[in-house]
Each structure stands twice: as C-alpha cells, then as structure tokens.
Design an enzyme around this catalytic site. Structure first.
Site, PDB file in Angstrom:
ATOM      1  N   ASN A   9      40.852  50.044  26.073  1.00 16.80           N
ATOM      2  CA  ASN A   9      39.977  50.324  27.206  1.00 16.80           C
ATOM      3  C   ASN A   9      41.015  51.134  28.260  1.00 16.80           C
ATOM      4  O   ASN A   9      41.689  50.736  28.889  1.00 16.80           O
ATOM      5  CB  ASN A   9      39.143  49.104  28.021  1.00 16.80           C
ATOM      6  CG  ASN A   9      38.542  49.820  29.398  1.00 16.80           C
ATOM      7  OD1 ASN A   9      38.396  50.868  29.477  1.00 16.80           O
ATOM      8  ND2 ASN A   9      38.132  48.850  30.027  1.00 16.80           N
ATOM      9  N   LYS A  11      40.127  52.592  30.683  1.00 13.93           N
ATOM     10  CA  LYS A  11      39.979  52.827  32.181  1.00 13.93           C
ATOM     11  C   LYS A  11      40.180  54.218  32.916  1.00 13.93           C
ATOM     12  O   LYS A  11      39.841  55.272  32.270  1.00 13.93           O
ATOM     13  CB  LYS A  11      40.711  51.527  33.052  1.00 13.93           C
ATOM     14  CG  LYS A  11      40.637  50.375  32.449  1.00 13.93           C
ATOM     15  CD  LYS A  11      41.336  48.918  33.005  1.00 13.93           C
ATOM     16  CE  LYS A  11      40.812  47.832  32.202  1.00 13.93           C
ATOM     17  NZ  LYS A  11      41.322  46.567  33.151  1.00 13.93           N
ATOM     18  N   HIS A  96      31.612  46.154  32.190  1.00 12.35           N
ATOM     19  CA  HIS A  96      32.929  45.621  32.516  1.00 12.35           C
ATOM     20  C   HIS A  96      32.945  44.921  33.977  1.00 12.35           C
ATOM     21  O   HIS A  96      32.321  45.374  34.812  1.00 12.35           O
ATOM     22  CB  HIS A  96      33.921  46.723  32.402  1.00 12.35           C
ATOM     23  CG  HIS A  96      35.294  46.447  32.383  1.00 12.35           C
ATOM     24  ND1 HIS A  96      35.985  46.017  33.671  1.00 12.35           N
ATOM     25  CD2 HIS A  96      36.086  45.987  31.498  1.00 12.35           C
ATOM     26  CE1 HIS A  96      37.046  45.740  33.140  1.00 12.35           C
ATOM     27  NE2 HIS A  96      37.429  45.790  32.049  1.00 12.35           N
ATOM     28  N   GLU A  98      34.875  45.331  36.088  1.00 14.13           N
ATOM     29  CA  GLU A  98      35.565  46.492  37.279  1.00 14.13           C
ATOM     30  C   GLU A  98      34.125  46.994  37.709  1.00 14.13           C
ATOM     31  O   GLU A  98      33.972  47.189  38.970  1.00 14.13           O
ATOM     32  CB  GLU A  98      36.601  47.055  36.663  1.00 14.13           C
ATOM     33  CG  GLU A  98      37.722  46.538  36.971  1.00 14.13           C
ATOM     34  CD  GLU A  98      38.693  47.021  35.803  1.00 14.13           C
ATOM     35  OE1 GLU A  98      38.483  48.053  35.023  1.00 14.13           O
ATOM     36  OE2 GLU A  98      39.959  46.113  35.424  1.00 14.13           O
ATOM     37  N   GLU A 168      36.022  38.326  28.917  1.00 14.19           N
ATOM     38  CA  GLU A 168      37.253  38.941  29.678  1.00 14.19           C
ATOM     39  C   GLU A 168      37.213  38.012  31.092  1.00 14.19           C
ATOM     40  O   GLU A 168      36.689  38.702  32.011  1.00 14.19           O
ATOM     41  CB  GLU A 168      37.229  40.508  29.962  1.00 14.19           C
ATOM     42  CG  GLU A 168      37.465  41.335  28.798  1.00 14.19           C
ATOM     43  CD  GLU A 168      37.665  42.764  29.207  1.00 14.19           C
ATOM     44  OE1 GLU A 168      38.620  43.127  28.406  1.00 14.19           O
ATOM     45  OE2 GLU A 168      37.212  43.369  30.078  1.00 14.19           O
ATOM     46  N   GLY A 174      44.673  42.468  33.840  1.00 14.85           N
ATOM     47  CA  GLY A 174      45.917  43.313  34.606  1.00 14.85           C
ATOM     48  C   GLY A 174      46.564  42.433  35.333  1.00 14.85           C
ATOM     49  O   GLY A 174      47.423  42.958  36.232  1.00 14.85           O
ATOM     50  N   SER A 213      44.959  40.713  29.890  1.00 17.14           N
ATOM     51  CA  SER A 213      46.477  40.600  29.711  1.00 17.14           C
ATOM     52  C   SER A 213      46.793  40.445  28.032  1.00 17.14           C
ATOM     53  O   SER A 213      47.733  39.683  27.742  1.00 17.14           O
ATOM     54  CB  SER A 213      47.057  39.802  30.334  1.00 17.14           C
ATOM     55  OG  SER A 213      46.865  40.041  31.658  1.00 17.14           O
TER      56      SER A 213
HETATM   57  P1  13P Z   1      44.396  44.582  30.798  1.00 14.66           P
HETATM   58  O1  13P Z   1      44.632  44.431  29.171  1.00 14.66           O
HETATM   59  O2  13P Z   1      45.145  45.478  31.314  1.00 14.66           O
HETATM   60  O3  13P Z   1      44.543  43.075  31.264  1.00 14.66           O
HETATM   61  O4  13P Z   1      42.769  44.998  30.965  1.00 14.66           O
HETATM   62  C1  13P Z   1      41.866  43.973  30.201  1.00 14.66           C
HETATM   63  C2  13P Z   1      40.468  44.834  30.501  1.00 14.66           C
HETATM   64  O5  13P Z   1      39.843  44.814  31.403  1.00 14.66           O
HETATM   65  C3  13P Z   1      39.958  45.382  29.333  1.00 14.66           C
HETATM   66  O6  13P Z   1      38.740  45.950  29.221  1.00 14.66           O
END
Ligand code: 13P
Length: 252
Positions: A9, A11, A96, A98, A168, A174, A213
């Site tokens: 992803n 982002k 997601h 976010e 997640e 992150g 992560s």
């Molecule tokens: P990270 O791998 O950067 O922690 O992000 C995970 C994520 O949100 C994937 O959709």
C-alpha cells in the site's frame, strides 16, 4: 489451499514517474514471487494507476486505495469502479484505518462499496483493526467482529470468498511497533471464526492478511501462522530493494 498474497500500500507516495521506475526495478522480484506461487501487488494513488498498469511486470496486481460506490455523477473528488476498470484496475483497498480516521469512512459505507465492487468483478481488500485504546481495554475482538459483520453484511458465501480481509491494528501502523505473531494470529484466527459464523465453510477460503510495520525481517513470522495468508505493507513496500526483501522472506 489459500494462496499467499503480498500487497504494497503506497499510500500518498510517488509521482507517476517514480511509480514507473519502481515497476522497471521490480521486474525480477515480481516474476520470482509468481514463480513461487505468491500473489503480489501494489496499491498506488489514483494518479499513478495508469503509469503502473502501463509499465508493470506481467502478473503484478494493481489495486486502488479507495473507490466510490456510485458509477458516475455529482460526487466531487471521487473515482468510480467503472473508471478504475477502464484503466485496467480490478482490485481496491477499502476501509483503511487512515480513511476511517481522516475521511470518516464507516463500515456501513464500506459495505456499499464492497457490494458495488463484487457486482463489477473487482476484488475488495477490506481493512479492519482497533485503536491502541481499544486494544488496551481488551476490546479488540468485539470491535473487529463488528467491523467484519457490518462490512460484509448481505454477502453470499460465494461473494465473501472473493473478498480479502486485512487486519491492521492501528497502533502498529507506521509505528515500527508491529504486533507479535501470536497477537496477530490470535485476532486473525478469531476473524476467521467470525467469518465462519456468517459464511460457513467458505470462511476457510477467505484470505486474511496482517498489516502494521511488516518488514523484510518479520514477514516470515507472520506468514508461518496458520490463519495469516500474507501481508498488507506500507513503508517497506515503497523501495524495490525492500519490496524484494519482503518477497524473499515470505517465500522461504
Ligand atoms: P506500515 O507497513 O507502514 O506500518 O503501514 C501498514 C499499512 O497501513 C498498510 O496498509
């Protein structure tokens, strides 16, 4: 047997030119993953989708990061499923954390999008996961069960099999603080049992990914777990070298 899946992803990262460069640099590793019976894909921003579709190595899955439930009309800033299909995209990440946090996306809204995707032959990657507060209160399971129940409400078992779930935990995204493999498997096993209540044996065919992560040095631990079928990876999917590290450790 559920086929393993690695999905990056991206982002809000990369320009179309950078996305093209990634595609050129990732050729070998994508072939390597496919040769080892792993599904592999990336989810670029809308503006990079065409660049990735045009330059991608054969077999790389291209996913959007969101879509509208509507086909067209007065929805400023939205992108529809027919538009995505027209540029060669037939996977979409939905819900997601976010988008839930910054754009007010709800599980009910995700349900409408998932139904629209399934009606168009598009694969949804439906995300769920709890906040640190919910985790610390010990309420992860009821919270995630509700996201699953509402998000997938009204699907037939045949439809549910076409959905990919991504668990997640928000506190692991992150942050570099990944969930232990035991915690991830405990929740993902629970998600599978929750799916079983609604969809019966079809739940055994639904792929469930862990995200939060995931790095080249920990991906193997997750995918060795019984119920974890791959990973949804943010930061570590952005550079070809690290993407290669994820693949190599996933297949070994
Ligand atoms: P990270 O791998 O950067 O922690 O992000 C995970 C994520 O949100 C994937 O959709």
């Amino acid at each position: 047997m559920r086929k393993k899946l690695l999905l990056g992803n991206w982002k809000m990262n990369k320009t179309p030119a950078e996305a093209k460069q990634f595609c050129l640099d990732a050729r070998e590793v994508v072939s390597y993953a496919i040769a080892h019976n792993v599904d592999i894909g990336v989810a670029p921003t809308f503006v990079c989708l065409e660049s990735v579709v045009a330059n991608k190595p054969e077999g790389l899955i291209v996913s959007a990061q969101n879509c509208s439930e509507h086909d067209h009309g007065a929805y400023t800033g939205e992108v529809s499923i027919p538009m995505l299909k027209a540029v060669g995209v037939d996977w979409v990440i939905i819900g997601h954390s976010e988008r839930r946090e910054y754009n007010g996306e709800t599980s009910k809204a995700c349900n409408a999008k998932i139904k629209a995707m399934l009606a168009s032959g598009v694969t949804p990657v439906y995300c769920c996961g709890e906040s640190l507060e919910t985790y610390e209160k010990g309420e992860t399971k009821p919270f995630v069960a509700e996201q699953i129940r509402v998000g997938l409400e009204g699907l037939t078992p045949e439809e549910a099999k076409k959905v990919v779930i991504a668990y997640e935990p928000i506190w692991a995204i992150g942050t570099g603080k990944s969930a232990s493999k035991e915690i991830a498997e405990d929740t993902i096993g629970f998600i599978r049992r929750t799916l079983k209540e609604s969809f019966g044996v079809a739940a055994m065919d639904i792929r469930i990914l862990y995200g939060g992560s995931v790095k080249p040095n920990n991906i193997a631990e997750y995918v060795s777990q019984e119920d974890i079928d791959g990973a949804l990876v943010g930061g570590a999917s952005l550079e070809p070298d690290s993407f290669k590290g994820l693949v190599e450790n996933l297949v070994k």
